[in-house]
Design an enzyme around this catalytic site. Structure first.
Site, mmCIF file in Angstrom:
data_model
loop_
_atom_site.group_PDB
_atom_site.id
_atom_site.type_symbol
_atom_site.label_atom_id
_atom_site.label_comp_id
_atom_site.label_asym_id
_atom_site.label_seq_id
_atom_site.Cartn_x
_atom_site.Cartn_y
_atom_site.Cartn_z
ATOM 1 C CB CYS A 47 -1.012 -0.030 1.138
ATOM 2 S SG CYS A 47 -2.389 1.125 0.860
ATOM 3 C CG HIS A 62 -3.699 -3.300 3.157
ATOM 4 N ND1 HIS A 62 -2.695 -2.874 3.992
ATOM 5 C CD2 HIS A 62 -4.252 -2.190 2.624
ATOM 6 C CE1 HIS A 62 -2.639 -1.549 3.977
ATOM 7 N NE2 HIS A 62 -3.574 -1.109 3.143
ATOM 8 C CD GLU A 64 -1.303 -5.852 5.362
ATOM 9 O OE1 GLU A 64 -1.788 -4.737 5.659
ATOM 10 O OE2 GLU A 64 -0.930 -6.152 4.198
#
Length: 244
Positions: free
Chosen positions: A104, A217, A219
């Site tokens: 990001c 994102h 994660e």
């Protein structure tokens, strides 16, 4: 996997947030080496013992870093302190040919550090609704739009998918791609006649470098089933493998 005593640097704004959202994804991918979280206000880390650099999400980049005359957009939330901390760190990591993963804001600051520019506000530039790329939270990701990867790209080879859904929480995006990078991922439904579709992923043009940036994102997706979760897990696994 770990690289002896080599430490993984994780650059962030909020260390507790990085510990909660990024470190579990790295550990699940097999990273067992030491990890050093660094943030604005910390001393510049010594890269001599670094295995690689992870650049996490966060607030916006000041336009002076690509154009001295471009004003700050009214919707931008600039984090100048983090800019000043991360730009030299990225350039030093690049000089050492370290593996770099930008997520990001991390993708954005990677691009700016290497000579690229940014679109300061996606809705303003593309004429789309304010919410198109602002959905979900780290805890509850909203799989909101598709990303198309370039078929011959290394990122496509790493992730094993051409097209997959991603979460999306950003209002800035890569505009001019830095000369050492190439765009390899796009959201085709958000496009501009001058700049084309919004860029969602970049990678080093030099195939000997392990340097990638993604606008979404991953994660937050590593625990999901299906292509998006597979792609997220594959990305972190490839990063950990590159760390040695």
């Amino acid at each position: 996997m770990s690289s002896g005593n080599s430490k993984l640097l994780v650059s962030c704004k909020n260390k507790s947030g990085a510990e909660k959202h990024y470190l579990p994804a790295l550990e699940a991918a097999g990273w067992t080496g030491p990890t050093l979280l660094v943030a604005p206000g910390d001393p510049a880390p010594d890269l001599a013992g670094a295995a690689g650099l992870l650049l996490t999400g966060g607030y916006d980049i000041h336009p002076r870093h690509w154009d001295a005359d471009e004003p700050v957009h009214s919707k931008a939330e600039v984090d100048a302190e983090r800019d000043d901390f991360e730009l030299p760190l990225i350039r030093a990591a690049w000089e050492r040919n370290l593996p770099i993963l930008g997520i990001c804001r991390g993708e954005q600051i990677l691009n700016v550090a290497l000579g690229g520019s940014m679109i300061q506000d996606v809705p303003d530039h593309y004429g789309c609704e304010d919410t198109r790329h602002q959905h979900g939270t780290p805890e509850v990701p909203d799989m909101h739009h598709r990303v198309q990867l370039a078929p011959g790209s290394r990122l496509r080879s790493l992730l094993g998918e051409d097209v997959f859904l991603v979460n999306s929480r950003h209002h800035q995006a890569v505009k001019r791609v830095a000369p050492p990078l190439v765009a390899v991922g796009w959201h085709l439904d958000t496009a501009h006649p001058d700049t084309g579709p919004i860029i969602e992923a970049v990678e080093a043009a030099d195939p000997k470098r392990w340097v990638f940036g993604v606008q979404w994102h991953p994660e937050n997706l590593v625990n999901l089933k299906g292509p998006a979760g597979d792609a997220a897990r594959d990305l972190f696994a490839a990063f950990v493998e590159a760390l040695g």
